[in-house]
Structures are given as C-alpha cells and as structure tokens.
Design a protein around this motif. Sequence first.
Motif, PDB file in Angstrom:
ATOM      1  N   ALA A   1       0.836  -1.208   0.000  1.00  0.00           N
ATOM      2  CA  ALA A   1       0.000   0.000   0.000  1.00  0.00           C
ATOM      3  C   ALA A   1       0.871   1.258   0.000  1.00  0.00           C
ATOM      4  O   ALA A   1       0.610   2.224  -0.732  1.00  0.00           O
ATOM      5  CB  ALA A   1      -0.922  -0.011   1.213  1.00  0.00           C
ATOM      6  N   GLU A   2       1.920   1.204   0.808  1.00  0.00           N
ATOM      7  CA  GLU A   2       2.807   2.363   0.875  1.00  0.00           C
ATOM      8  C   GLU A   2       3.486   2.610  -0.459  1.00  0.00           C
ATOM      9  O   GLU A   2       3.555   3.730  -0.967  1.00  0.00           O
ATOM     10  CB  GLU A   2       3.862   2.138   1.954  1.00  0.00           C
ATOM     11  N   ASP A   3       3.935   1.491  -1.010  1.00  0.00           N
ATOM     12  CA  ASP A   3       4.610   1.562  -2.300  1.00  0.00           C
ATOM     13  C   ASP A   3       3.697   2.149  -3.358  1.00  0.00           C
ATOM     14  O   ASP A   3       4.065   3.011  -4.148  1.00  0.00           O
ATOM     15  CB  ASP A   3       4.999   0.127  -2.700  1.00  0.00           C
TER      16      ASP A   3
ATOM     17  N   VAL B   1       1.815   6.177  -7.074  1.00  0.00           N
ATOM     18  CA  VAL B   1       0.722   7.003  -7.591  1.00  0.00           C
ATOM     19  C   VAL B   1       1.107   8.475  -7.477  1.00  0.00           C
ATOM     20  O   VAL B   1       0.913   9.262  -8.404  1.00  0.00           O
ATOM     21  CB  VAL B   1      -0.584   6.714  -6.822  1.00  0.00           C
ATOM     22  N   GLY B   2       1.699   8.811  -6.323  1.00  0.00           N
ATOM     23  CA  GLY B   2       2.139  10.200  -6.134  1.00  0.00           C
ATOM     24  C   GLY B   2       3.128  10.612  -7.199  1.00  0.00           C
ATOM     25  O   GLY B   2       2.978  11.660  -7.833  1.00  0.00           O
ATOM     26  N   GLU B   3       4.090   9.745  -7.442  1.00  0.00           N
ATOM     27  CA  GLU B   3       5.097  10.062  -8.456  1.00  0.00           C
ATOM     28  C   GLU B   3       4.456  10.246  -9.827  1.00  0.00           C
ATOM     29  O   GLU B   3       4.739  11.196 -10.551  1.00  0.00           O
ATOM     30  CB  GLU B   3       6.116   8.929  -8.538  1.00  0.00           C
ATOM     31  N   ASN B   4       3.561   9.309 -10.126  1.00  0.00           N
ATOM     32  CA  ASN B   4       2.916   9.358 -11.446  1.00  0.00           C
ATOM     33  C   ASN B   4       2.105  10.623 -11.628  1.00  0.00           C
ATOM     34  O   ASN B   4       2.149  11.258 -12.680  1.00  0.00           O
ATOM     35  CB  ASN B   4       2.008   8.140 -11.617  1.00  0.00           C
ATOM     36  N   VAL B   5       1.338  10.946 -10.579  1.00  0.00           N
ATOM     37  CA  VAL B   5       0.489  12.133 -10.677  1.00  0.00           C
ATOM     38  C   VAL B   5       1.354  13.372 -10.856  1.00  0.00           C
ATOM     39  O   VAL B   5       1.075  14.244 -11.692  1.00  0.00           O
ATOM     40  CB  VAL B   5      -0.418  12.255  -9.432  1.00  0.00           C
TER      41      VAL B   5
ATOM     42  N   MET C   1       1.135  15.839 -13.973  1.00  0.00           N
ATOM     43  CA  MET C   1       0.869  17.270 -13.825  1.00  0.00           C
ATOM     44  C   MET C   1       1.968  18.075 -14.499  1.00  0.00           C
ATOM     45  O   MET C   1       1.715  19.061 -15.199  1.00  0.00           O
ATOM     46  CB  MET C   1       0.793  17.657 -12.342  1.00  0.00           C
ATOM     47  N   TRP C   2       3.182  17.638 -14.260  1.00  0.00           N
ATOM     48  CA  TRP C   2       4.325  18.362 -14.832  1.00  0.00           C
ATOM     49  C   TRP C   2       4.255  18.344 -16.350  1.00  0.00           C
ATOM     50  O   TRP C   2       4.445  19.357 -17.015  1.00  0.00           O
ATOM     51  CB  TRP C   2       5.614  17.724 -14.327  1.00  0.00           C
ATOM     52  N   GLN C   3       3.920  17.153 -16.876  1.00  0.00           N
ATOM     53  CA  GLN C   3       3.841  17.038 -18.326  1.00  0.00           C
ATOM     54  C   GLN C   3       2.743  17.923 -18.898  1.00  0.00           C
ATOM     55  O   GLN C   3       2.947  18.620 -19.884  1.00  0.00           O
ATOM     56  CB  GLN C   3       3.584  15.585 -18.716  1.00  0.00           C
TER      57      GLN C   3
END
Lengths: 221, 316
Positions: free
Chosen positions: B62-64, B69-73, B77-79
């Motif tokens: 779950a932590e992973d 998910v945080g990284e992906n989001v 957003m950056w993209q």
Amino acid sequence: MADVEFHDEIVDVPLEGDIDVPGAAKSDDELSTLDEPVKETILRDVKAVGNKFAHVLIPKQSRVLLKEWDLWGPLVLCTFLAIMLQGSTDDLNMMGENDGGPQFAEVFVIYWLGASVVTLNIKLLGGNISFFQSVCVLGYCVCPLGLALIVCRVLLAVSSDSLGLFIARFISVIGGFAWSTFASTAFLADSQPAGRKILAMYPLFLFYFVISWLIISHTHS
Amino acid sequence: MADMSWHSDPGGRQGSAVLDMDSIEAGEISKDYSSDTQDDFGVTFSSEPRGSSASGSSKSFAEDMRQRVGENVTQMMWQAGTQSAKRAWNVYGNIDLLRPYFDVEPKEVQSRLLYSLVPMRPTDARQEVPKELYGPAMVVLTLIALLLYQMKSADHRVEEGTLIGSAFAVCFMYWFGASGLVWFVAYVSEVRIAILQILSMLGYALFGHCIVIFLGTVIHTHHDHMFFYLLWAIIGGLSTLRMAGIIMSRTRGPKQRLFVTGTIAALHMFFLLYLHFAYRTIVQEISDALNDNLVPAPASVKVEVIAPSHNVEAAT
C-alpha cells in the motif's frame, strides 16, 4: 607540505587591479542604485516617463520610446481616461441600474485590447517590432486625446450644453485624434514594410477613433 | 500500472507467469480473497498466490502504491503543465504561420471589399476566392466598433461584462462559428473550398453588414424599420448573392448547391437582423413603456415612486 610555502608567497603580493572586458558597457551607474535614496530612484523613473510624454507631444523621429519601453505611462493614462469617462450614477437610477462598473472596465478593455490587436496586426503584417514596444508607443500616444478630454471636461464644467460648446469640444477632440494618429505613425513608421503602411494604419486609426468617440460622446460633467 | 515489480511474495511460486487454475486448490483461492481484500486488484495482475505472509506484504504494498501514484500524478501534472506552456509559446511563435494570409497590397483589399458586393453569374469556371485574412479581420474589427456605437446610441446595457466585450464576442464567434458550420456543410456536400477560403469569403461579406449597421444607426427612424429592411434586402442580398455565386461555381449537384447556399444565406441574413434588433428592442420597449404609461400617469403615482427612495436616503 608544498601548499603552505605557496600560501606565504601569495600573501606578500596582494592581488590588485581592474578586469576590463573590451566592448562591454560600463555598468557603474546601474549598479549604484542599491545605495541611492529611494527618492532619486523614483524621480529618475518619473523623469523617464515624463520625457516620453514630451516626445509624444512634440513628435519627432526618435527611438527613445521604442528603445526604453515601459508600461507606466500607458497605465497612468488608461486609469486617467477611465476615471474621467466614468458615467455619473444620478441620471440612470430611475431604471434601478447603477452605471458605476462597466464604464471603467470598458475603457480599460478598449485600451488594452485595442493596443494588443493593433500590435498583433503590425506583427502579422511583418512589422519589425516587439510586442511591448508597440503597446508602449500606442499607449503613450493616447496622451493628446487625454488632453482633449481635459479640455472637454473644463468646457462642460464652465458652460451649459449648446451648439457652440459642442463645436469647441468637437474641434479639440478632432485635434487630439489627429495628433495621436500622427505621433504614433511617426514612431511606428520605421518598423513597417514599405507600401503596407496604410494597412497597419487602419486598425490604429480605428483604435484612436473609438477612444475619441468615447470622449466626445461623454456629455455629463 | 503494468509494472509488477512491487509484488514481492516470498511464499509464492517462483517463475509462474500464467495462472493455472487446475493447480490451485479452491481453499487457497478463498484464503487469497479473504486475507487481503484491500488490494484484491493485485490478484488480477499477479498469478502468484499469496500465502500467510500476504497481510504483512500488503502494508508495504500500500505504501509503495501510494508513493508510485504520487510520483505518477506529479509527473502527469508536470507534463500537462509543460505541454500547455509549450502550446502557449507556440501560438506566439506561430504568428509566422499566419503571416502568409496577411500578405496583401492595399489595392487588393480595396477591390476585394468592393467586389464583395458585386455578385457574379455562376459559370463552369471556378470563381476565385483569396486565402487572405487581413481584410476580413479588419472588417470584423470595424463591425465591432460600429456595434459599440450602436449599443451606445441605443443605451444598451450588459449586466456582466462590458459592451466592447460582448461586441467582440458576438462578431468573432459569428465569424469563426459560421465558418466552421459552413465548412462542415460544404464538406458534406462536396464543395471544393478550403476553410481559409470560407473564412475569407464570410469575412468580406460582413462588409455589407458594416454598411447597413452604420446607415441604420446614423439615419435614425425610430418606429419605422422600412429603411433598414430595404438596406437589409439590397446590401445583405447582394453579398449573399456574391457568396452563392462562389458556392454554385464550386459545387456540382443541384441539391448540394441549394443546401450550402441556403445555409450561408440563412446565417448571413439572420445575423444582420440579429445585429440590428438585438441591442435595440429592449430600449424601444422601455421607451414605449415610458411614453405610454409614465408620461400620462398622474402626478400622485410619481410621488409614490419617489417617496420611498427619499425615505431611504433620510434614514441613511
């Protein structure tokens, strides 16, 4: 260690001198603004803005307005026009409407939208000028119309509505309009391709015409 | 998330990538579902059955998961941000792309403006339509100024926004919207015309609108619209005929001709009607109401109307 000996040698001969880059501009004046009084800084900017207004009022081929553009003058002029042209609220209250807001916003929108449209047109026609340079010139060149507005307000305040008064206002506004158009073309003429000046002139003409018409149609003092 | 590297199961079978339903006992599956329901979507991806250590690994999973998910989001957003910034920059940089369409001589613009009111007989030869946007853009700007003048003289008021804003929106939306619609209709009916030619044609046709609006505002006939209807029929009709001629010379079938020409004529003529009446009727109704009701009304009514406002002023 060899390092220590090296250090001793250096201390004896302190480093001194200037580093001159040939061709680089001397920027001593600009660096010194850090420790000058605020008053001087502001006065210098005010003087620069005033200088530009003078250039507009006495149009001559000069690059000052193009080279050192700023948006202070246009902002001041725009706010001045918008406040002066603000509709009075008294005569419209019978319909339960307050005419306070739109007038200010309208002048503001016309001013900036018009300037950007004219600039965009100049760029599209192949003019060699940057966006803000052109907006700066167009903004400063409204100055004669601002003077015409002051004349109109004074005339309206002095006497009541009559034909003679209207003719006097009309002449002052037409004068301001011609002056504005002439001044802006004097500044922007160089950036236009030859033979296309009339194409770039038309939206400019329309822009100043709308502002002049706003001024002359503003009757309540 | 096709990435399966997060799933480390020490108790699982090594190297099994295909779920073999026969080799798994029913009890194993049921235990699987009951033990970690919070990440049961893992089951659909992973073929590895989980044993007793599943609850322990689910926590780290779950932590992973959250981290990934945080990284992906963040990345998304950056993209998206960089993309929209690039697009904004491109619009300014792509001014060069529009330049060819503004490449005209003053005399050409003049003659095109005049010829926008001169209908040509449709023949077999295709009538030329310039791919030029300077003239149309200027015509639309002029129309905006005239509309502003008309709104002002008719005392039109806008609740939210400014007069210039609404004039701007109406004119540009008509220009682009009508062009888009006509393009679609022309595409369906196989008319040989490009979108830029349609933009140019419709834009130049608005020159007639400018004349009608200008004359209609300057020459004021308050309750009689005969003068306007006359102008509407003559000048609006001329520019419509001009466009109809262009379309006819570029279309084959009679049905298609009628369809496209009808669309253009309806859009063009109704827009002129709209421009003339939309900002005028309200004022006329009010002035009618004022003339009919308020002026002959007895003075007592007026006192009643005025009195409350005085009271309010006194109270404040």
